[in-house]
Design a protein around this motif. Structure first.
Motif, PDB file in Angstrom:
ATOM      1  N   ASP A 145     -18.189  15.354   0.678  1.00  9.50           N
ATOM      2  CA  ASP A 145     -19.397  15.515  -0.132  1.00  9.50           C
ATOM      3  C   ASP A 145     -20.262  14.264   0.111  1.00  9.50           C
ATOM      4  N   LEU A 146     -21.441  14.454   0.725  1.00 11.34           N
ATOM      5  CA  LEU A 146     -22.244  13.293   1.150  1.00 11.34           C
ATOM      6  C   LEU A 146     -22.706  12.436  -0.024  1.00 11.34           C
ATOM      7  N   GLN A 147     -23.098  13.103  -1.122  1.00 12.05           N
ATOM      8  CA  GLN A 147     -23.575  12.328  -2.276  1.00 12.05           C
ATOM      9  C   GLN A 147     -22.451  11.452  -2.851  1.00 12.05           C
ATOM     10  N   LYS A 148     -21.281  12.073  -2.996  1.00  6.98           N
ATOM     11  CA  LYS A 148     -20.148  11.297  -3.550  1.00  6.98           C
ATOM     12  C   LYS A 148     -19.714  10.213  -2.565  1.00  6.98           C
ATOM     13  N   ALA A 149     -19.735  10.548  -1.291  1.00 10.15           N
ATOM     14  CA  ALA A 149     -19.351   9.548  -0.280  1.00 10.15           C
ATOM     15  C   ALA A 149     -20.318   8.366  -0.331  1.00 10.15           C
ATOM     16  N   THR A 150     -21.614   8.663  -0.516  1.00 13.49           N
ATOM     17  CA  THR A 150     -22.615   7.590  -0.565  1.00 13.49           C
ATOM     18  C   THR A 150     -22.413   6.750  -1.831  1.00 13.49           C
ATOM     19  N   ASP A 151     -22.125   7.410  -2.942  1.00 14.54           N
ATOM     20  CA  ASP A 151     -21.787   6.665  -4.164  1.00 14.54           C
ATOM     21  C   ASP A 151     -20.567   5.786  -3.923  1.00 14.54           C
ATOM     22  N   GLY A 152     -19.652   6.306  -3.121  1.00 16.54           N
ATOM     23  CA  GLY A 152     -18.435   5.554  -2.786  1.00 16.54           C
ATOM     24  C   GLY A 152     -18.748   4.233  -2.105  1.00 16.54           C
ATOM     25  N   ILE A 153     -19.848   4.190  -1.326  1.00 16.30           N
ATOM     26  CA  ILE A 153     -20.234   2.931  -0.666  1.00 16.30           C
ATOM     27  C   ILE A 153     -20.444   1.867  -1.738  1.00 16.30           C
ATOM     28  N   ARG A 154     -21.186   2.283  -2.808  1.00 16.29           N
ATOM     29  CA  ARG A 154     -21.459   1.342  -3.914  1.00 16.29           C
ATOM     30  C   ARG A 154     -20.178   0.988  -4.651  1.00 16.29           C
TER      31      ARG A 154
END
Ligand code: ATR
Length: 274
Positions: A48-57
């Protein structure tokens, strides 16, 4: 390369469907190793790209390299885009700056740097074949560099749209409207790429090429596309697609780490990937 991971190790990741087969791990990790940085460049299997991107933070990942199919979609989930990413409308690197995710795009500057190894585009008649994502990045970079640009695409409406976005009197047309005044020709289409029906073929008739022309193909697999074979046989200067791959990666590395990239090491690592 002995790995030495500790509590200060900074993670740099990669989002893209090619994460299992990408060969760039060797290049970035060789550069990290040569500089003795406490970093590691690793693949991420994005679901899931949105969750993966949140994961960066939330995981404090330092930076991410982005490729197909996420270059446009990820923009929705970032805090900021730099000037190039915003006008290109695509991101190929994300840097986590104290929790703020900033998107950049190094495709245009990478292509320009590769071209400049053989020819300076300032004031020259440059023809860009294609009007997709890569063409967009390269077109803006060429316009900035002072090239006189013509964009030719199979779907002429897309060439028109890109020419209007770039401005600067950029001309447009269909792929068969090659102007005789062309001094630098750049193929940004996938025509001639491995694993496509057009592998071994070129969009450009050899009769159009002349020895004073510089010809660049951003296709890097195969390294010697039919277009570049034809161009080299005629005596043109040629710019291989892997040179753009190298330079966009060099600029990415600088954004990933904030450190001046060890270009010779990255070049050597890329050669050993062949
Ligand atoms: P990228 O991000 O790599 O630029 P893209 O956005 O899908 O990929 O763009 C692909 C480009 O290759 C487009 O310019 C496309 O032309 P259309 O806009 O007409 O689709 C071009 N292209 C792909 N296959 C082609 C073919 N067989 N003949 C001519 N152009 C082709």
């Amino acid at each position: 390369m002995p790995l030495s991971i500790n509590g200060q190790t900074r993670l740099i990741g990669f989002f893209g469907t090619t994460y299992k087969t990408s060969k760039m791990y060797a290049m970035y990790n060789a550069a990290i190793d040569a500089l003795g940085l406490n970093c590691i460049y690793v693949p991420f299997a994005v679901d899931d790209l949105q969750k993966a991107t949140d994961g960066i933070r939330h995981l404090g990942v330092a930076a991410i390299g982005i490729t197909i199919p996420y270059k446009t979609d990820i923009m929705l989930f970032l805090d900021e885009l730099d000037g190039d990413a915003a006008r290109i409308g695509a991101v190929n690197v994300v840097v986590n700056k104290d929790g703020r995710l900033i998107g950049s795009n190094t495709d245009g500057i990478g292509a320009l740097r590769a071209l400049r190894e053989q020819a300076e585009p300032k004031g020259r008649e440059v023809v860009l074949l294609g009007a997709g994502g890569a063409a967009r990045a390269i077109a803006f970079a060429l316009a900035d560099a002072g090239a006189s640009l013509t964009i030719l695409n199979r779907t002429v409406a897309k060439a028109q749209e890109l020419a209007e976005a770039v401005g600067n009197g950029t001309r447009y047309g269909g792929v068969d409207a090659l102007p005789q005044s062309c001094e630098i020709l750049i193929n940004t289409t996938s025509y001639g790429m491995a694993n496509t029906p057009e592998v071994g073929q070129s969009l450009v008739p050899p009769s159009f090429l002349h020895p004073d022309m510089t010809v660049m193909d951003i296709v890097s697999n195969p390294r010697e596309t039919r277009l570049l074979q034809d161009a080299a046989a005629i005596g043109c200067k040629v710019v291989y697609g892997y040179r753009m791959l190298l330079w966009q990666g060099v600029y990415k590395f600088e954004l990933f780490t904030g450190v001046e990239p060890p270009i010779a090491i990255m070049e050597q690592a890329m050669e050993s990937m062949r």
